[in-house]
Each structure stands twice: as structure tokens, then as C-alpha cells.
Design an enzyme around this catalytic site. Structure first.
Site, short mmCIF file in Angstrom:
data_model
loop_
_atom_site.label_atom_id
_atom_site.label_comp_id
_atom_site.label_asym_id
_atom_site.label_seq_id
_atom_site.Cartn_x
_atom_site.Cartn_y
_atom_site.Cartn_z
N ASP A 201 0.86 -1.17 0.00
CA ASP A 201 0.00 0.00 0.00
C ASP A 201 0.91 1.23 0.00
O ASP A 201 2.09 1.16 0.34
CB ASP A 201 -0.93 -0.01 1.21
N GLU A 414 -17.28 9.73 5.41
CA GLU A 414 -16.68 8.42 5.70
C GLU A 414 -15.77 8.06 4.53
O GLU A 414 -16.14 8.23 3.37
CB GLU A 414 -17.75 7.35 5.92
#
Length: 667
Positions: A201, A414
């Protein structure tokens, strides 16, 4: 030149106009593997089209390659996690089935070349909290690791033949995932036979040594060497630049770097990037295949199947002969960007929910609109809407025959590692601290209901919403997710009965934040429908229809099977109502008197069935005994326990009218 980073979570992202399908959690709510496969095929057409157009003008920049860091098959274990919207929900089996469908649709079925390379992420045990992801150490119980957090990755590798895997930011048992030989080599390559590339990542290699991060090693050279030696072949970011110094310091050898390079180059060979164009069957896809009418129609179809009717006391579908004035209220009624969720492309012709209602209402029906309130208040209340906006919404409700409140939250509230400076009550760093519908919306809903007019709630969110007052007082609730470019039309079609709702919840809608264990506790105890001991507001698998269905004639072709065998469960589904519709038949299992703790029940099969009025159909679902496996912590492998089990068949995890005993014997 080649840039590896690309995204296509629910449509080609970050590369201009593209077909925007419903957010991943919405696609999961369709419980439809063939539809997800078809969607992925359409996305891969658009991805190839954009790639070839970029090459035509010598654009080799980010987001135009053929290696896509999709799908996100982490388990949505806690509804507070902001990135849960990117997943297929809380169940490992559903996630695995949908993940395989999406991967195979993206990668194509050519024997020599891959259409795209999918990259399953984030491996492993990653699901918040977002603000701590660069330093968080996940410590799940051993059985939870193997029974919840790993199975969908295993299936993506073994069955989906996924071409890439992305390592997670967090540590697992004290070792950063991108430097974990246990995860990357022992399990992924040796046990599962993975032959693709592994990427970190972004900035995860820096996290390995950063002082305020994992600080697992002390220097950038040690971090780069540790990751490559563990099996992380590619770095997202510049943190493999120290590898030359790492070789010079004796921390890693050139042959070890060559092995990492092999996997990355082999990935590009698989895509045909070193072949003449006429040798690759996908090279002829051109820009005309992007954002086509066919793909727009498919986006509408997926949205229609994704929307879940949570509650209906008979007010839906709306009767055009009786409803002449509709008030559309709420902060999510008109923003087109809300439809798109996160990791998204941009739709050329988005249909907002307000637009959809206006289009479907037809002549003779007046549609008025007022925002009424914002999504959520700051902790100090400084963004509280003015009284005039509140009063305008109530006045429009009084003048209407029915009120449609389009609320919920958005991907601006979110999502992935957001800043902490918005100070919104109930939100922090991309995650939620409360799962209840924000109080500013409940206050307005109560005032709207006080007019005496029926109020329908259309909730848009990528995560479960606790709606205690709404569920108890409003006559109808729709869960629309972030429904993609045609979401407004799909919502309106369902409101007016043009489409019979058929979505099912891929996760539990809890009644309260108080029902949840601690966010940083990665044990599955009392989490998800498999282990939750309380009563949910709306259960996993729940979803209503405008027609009714009856299940009958449940049978097993084998009532006793060996641990390496299988049984086929058959049952009849009949449409006993007045309208054609889709039912999602669900099969669960549970152990009876197991020697070890087991889930209270778990999904092991599902099938979407379309039935005309009065039509019946026999459904058959094969359940291998291996699907009932658990991880034996003493023997360190999966086992299927001989003994008594039960298969349960019905329409939701809390509505399973057929129960069939099954005995498993030693193989």
C-alpha cells in the site's frame, strides 16, 4: 515508462469520465455473482479503452495503466470503518464469491493474455481505525485470522487466479504486513500457490521504519530490504529507492531483488505489454467502448438490484393516482457527487435522486424540494441550519401528499484517512464514532412526521446506519448506498413501483453504537451476524419486496456425507404475491453440539431467482462439507468436524423457515 497505480473499485476511477456503478457495498447487496462479473467485464472494457487512448497520445502517467488495485476484499467487521463502503460486506463467503466474480471479469478469459490484472487488497486483517492505520498492530485470535480474515483472499488466489495482491498498512502480530514472510511467502505463495505480483500500500514501506509508525526497523535501507526479502515485489511510493544502499550495506542481495523484478515483469508480459498489438486480443478495444449506452443501462440495472427496502408499512409503491404533490427533502436529494462514493470516476450524465423522482413522477404530479438540514453538525453546533431552511422544509411537507426524505451521509464524511479538523459530531479521521443517523436529520424527520404526512426515508451511506426512531416511526425506509450514476433513476423506479426492490443487506444494521465491541478489538466476538448475540435493527440478508414468496419442499440429496464430500440442497420458491419479482434464497449452516466454539450460523450458499406472479421454481445449491471447516489451533490446519449440523434456508439470517439436519462423517 509504466505506472502501476490504477483503480476501478466500481468503475474506472480518477481518469476522467467513465461509467460509475454503485459503490462496492451496494453491488454486494445485489447478491448476484453473474451481474458482478458482467459489471467487471464492462469496467475492463473501459479500462482498456482508456489505456489505449492514453498510449495513442503517449500518456504513460498514473491511472492509465492496466494493473488495477481492486477489489477491496477486507471484511467489514465494524460499521465505524470509513472504508467499509469499498468492501463486499461482513461475510467471508459472500465476499469471496463476489471477489472471484469481479476478479475474473476484470482479467478476462484469454489463455495467454490478461485483459487487466486485478489486485486483491488489503492483505491482511485491515479494517480500521483509519487514523492509526500506519502504526496499528492487529492481534486477532488465531481462529478468527483463518476463519474470517483470510478465506476470501485464499479463494481470490486459488479460484480467481488474481494477478496481484496488495499488502496492508497495519502490522499483524507485531510484524508489518508488507514485511511479513508469514503472510507474503508462507501463506500466499507456499500454501496458496500465488504466482502474481505483490505491491505495498502507498507509503507502507516507510511505515516499517518510521519513528511515529511501526518502527519495526531503524532505517529506510533496512525497511526496503525487509519488505523485498519478505516477498513485497513492488513499492507504491519512493521507499524502494534505498535498495542500492541496502545492497551496498549487505542487507539484501541482487538475486533477491531480481526475484522481485521477475514478478513485476512477468505481470506486464501477461498483459501483452511486450507483444505486438496484433498478438493481444484486447488491443483492439478503443475509446468508443468507454461510457457507452450499454454500460449506462448496466449501471442502472446494478443500482436497481442493489437498493434494499428495509421497511414498508404499505405506503410503497407510490400510487400516481393518489399522490399529486411530493416534497423531496434532505441533504442527499440533489448532489450528483454523492452518488459516486469514493475511489470513483466521474459520470457524464448523472441522475440525482431528485432528478429521478421528477422524471418518474410524470405529468400532473408536482415535485417540490428543500434541503432542510445539513448532513451532520459540528461539535459546537456552529453549522446548524437556519430556522428558515427548517421551516421551508416543514412547509413543503405540509403542502404535499407524501414526503421523501433523502438523507444519510456521504463519502466526504466516511472514507480513507481523512483529516481530523472537520470536528463533525460522530466522525473522526474518515471513520465514524457513532453509527446513528446524525441527530440534525432525526430532528428534521420528527418535524416532518409531525405534519401528519407519510414520510419515506431514503438513506444513502456506505455503512450501516442505526435508525432507532426512524425504524419505529416512519412507514418506509430504503437503503440506497452510494448508488452510482443512475442511482436517482433506480431509487425513483422503486418508489413508484416500476421496479420491484430486491437488494439484500450484506452486513448487519445494528440498533445502536452501544451494540459494538471496541473498534480496535480484532476479535470477532459479538461481531457480525455470525457472532452477534443481540437483536439487530435489520439483519444480514434482510430485504423486502412488493410481492411475497414462499419456501417449501426442502430436501438434501445426501443427509450423511464424509468430510471430503458434498450435499445438494433443493427447495421450491413460489411467488405468492401479485407482482413479478426477485427473491434471494439464502442457505446457512450451523454446527450442533460442536466440540469447539462455532459461529451461531454462517452463509454457505445463495441464489437470486426471478419469478413471475404465481410462478414456482426448484432451486438447487451444492454445499461441500469443506465449507463448514474451522481452523484447528492444535493441528494448525483446517478441519471439518464429524458430527451433526443443520442447513437453514430462507430469506435472511433471521428468517430461515426450512431447517434440514445433516450428518458429517470422517472421510
Amino acid at each position: 515508462a509504466y505506472n502501476w497505480w490504477n483503480e476501478c473499485l466500481h468503475g474506472v476511477a480518477r481518469a476522467g469520465k467513465a461509467t460509475v456503478f454503485p459503490q462496492a457495498i451496494g453491488m454486494a447487496a445485489a447478491f448476484n455473482e453473474p451481474l458482478l462479473y458482467k459489471t467487471a467485464c464492462a469496467i475492463s472494457d473501459e479500462a482498456r479503452a482508456k489505456h489505449h487512448e492514453a498510449l495513442r497520445v503517449n500518456n504513460r502517467q498514473i491511472y492509465f495503466g492496466l494493473t488495477f488495485w481492486t477489489p477491496n476484499i477486507n471484511i467489514f467487521r465494524d460499521p465505524r470503518w470509513g472504508r467499509g463502503q469499498e468492501t463486499y460486506g461482513e461475510d467471508p463467503y459472500l465476499t469471496a464469491r463476489l471477489g472471484v466474480a469481479f476478479v475474473t471479469g476484470l482479467q478476462g478469459n484469454d489463455a495467454k493474455h490478461r485483459k487487466l490484472v486485478a489486485t486483491a487488497k488489503h492483505y491482511a486483517v485491515h479494517s480500521g481505525p483509519e487514523p492509526d492505520r500506519h502504526r496499528f498492530d492487529a492481534v486477532p485470535p488465531e481462529r478468527d485470522l483463518y476463519e474470517t480474515y483470510l478465506p476470501q483472499f485464499e479463494m481470490a488466489v486459488r479460484e480467481g487466479h488474481v494477478g496481484g495482491v496488495m499488502g496492508a498498512y497495519n502490522s499483524l502480530y507485531g510484524v508489518p504486513c508488507c514485511a511479513s514472510p508469514f503472510l507474503l511467502n508462507d501463506i500466499l505463495r507456499k500454501q496458496w500457490g500465488f504466482d502474481g505480483y505483490i505491491v505495498s500500500d502507498c507509503a507502507a514501506i516507510h511505515n516499517i521504519w518510521g519513528r511515529d509508525e511501526h518502527h519495526y526497523v531503524s532505517t529506510s535501507e533496512e525497511a526496503a530490504a525487509a519488505a523485498v526479502k519478505a516477498g513485497c515485489n513492488l513499492c507504491c511510493g519512493g521507499d524502494y529507492n534505498p535498495l542500492v544502499r541496502a545492497v551496498q550495506k549487505g542487507l539484501i542481495t541482487e538475486p533477491e531483488i531480481d526475484r522481485a523484478l521477475y514478478y513485476t515483469l512477468w505481470t506486464r508480459f501477461r498483459l501483452g505489454l511486450f507483444d505486438p498489438a496484433d498478438k493481444c486480443p484486447f488491443s483492439k478495444i478503443d475509446i468508443k467502448q468507454n461510457d457507452t449506452p450499454e454500460h449506462e443501462a448496466l449501471a442502472l440495472k446494478v443500482a436497481e438490484e442493489a437498493i434494499v427496502l428495509l421497511k414498508n408499512d404499505g405506503v410503497l409503491p407510490l400510487d400516481r393516482a393518489k399522490v399529486k404533490r411530493i416534497a423531496v427533502i434532505g441533504p442527499n436529494a440533489d448532489p450528483a457527487w454523492m452518488l459516486e462514493g469514493n475511489y470513483n470516476g466521474h459520470a457524464a450524465r448523472p441522475v440525482t435522486i431528485l432528478d429521478g423522482i421528477r422524471q418518474l413522477a410524470g405529468p400532473g404530479i408536482e415535485v417540490t424540494h428543500a434541503t432542510g438540514c445539513t448532513w451532520a453538525l459540528r461539535a459546537d453546533g456552529s453549522n446548524k441550519p437556519g430556522q428558515a431552511a427548517f421551516d421551508d422544509a416543514v412547509a413543503k411537507a405540509k403542502a404535499a401528499d407524501v414526503v421523501i426524505f433523502v438523507g444519510g451521509i456521504t463519502a466526504h464524511l466516511e472514507g480513507e484517512e481523512m483529516g481530523r479538523d472537520n470536528a463533525l459530531d460522530g466522525f473522526e479521521g474518515g471513520d465514524r464514532t457513532k453509527i446513528e443517523l446524525p441527530s440534525v436529520q432525526t430532528d428534521l424527520l420528527q418535524a416532518l412526521a409531525g405534519t401528519g404526512k407519510p414520510v419515506i426515508l431514503v438513506n444513502c451511506s456506505g455503512s450501516p446506519m442505526a435508525m432507532p426512531w426512524e425504524a419505529g416511526h416512519l412507514p418506509a425506509i430504503l437503503q440506497a448506498w452510494y448508488p452510482g450514476e443512475q442511482g436517482g433513476r433506480a431509487v425513483a423506479e422503486i418508489l413508484f413501483g416500476e421496479v420491484n426492490p430486491s437488494g439484500r443487506l450484506p452486513l448487519t444494521f445494528y440498533a445502536s453504537t452501544a451494540d459494538l465491541p471496541g473498534f480496535t478489538d480484532y476479535s470477532m466476538s459479538n461481531r457480525t451476524y455470525r457472532y452477534f448475540g443481540g437483536k439487530p435493527e435489520f439483519a444480514f440478508g434482510h430485504g423486502l419486496s412488493y410481492t411475497t414468496f414462499k419456501f417449501s419442499n426442502g430436501q438434501l440429496d445426501s443427509k450423511t456425507i464424509p468430510a471430503d464430500g458434498a450435499t445438494t440442497v433443493t427447495f421450491t420458491v413460489k411467488n405468492t404475491g401479485k407482482l413479478a419479482g426477485d427473491e434471494v434464497a439464502q442457505v446457512y449452516y450451523r454446527h450442533v453440539n460442536s466440540a469447539v466454539a462455532q459461529p451461531r450460523l454462517a452463509l454457505c450458499g445463495f441464489a437470486r431467482v426471478h419469478l413471475s406472479r404465481g410462478e414456482s421454481r426448484k432451486v438447487a445449491i451444492t454445499v461441500p462439507a469443506q465449507r463448514l471447516r474451522y481452523w484447528d489451533t492444535q493441528r494448525k490446519h483446517y478441519v471439518v468436524e464429524p458430527g451433526d449440523c443443520e442447513l437453514l434456508i430462507g430469506v435472511a439470517s433471521d428468517d430461515l423457515p426450512i431447517k434440514l439436519p445433516l450428518k458429517i462423517t470422517a472421510p
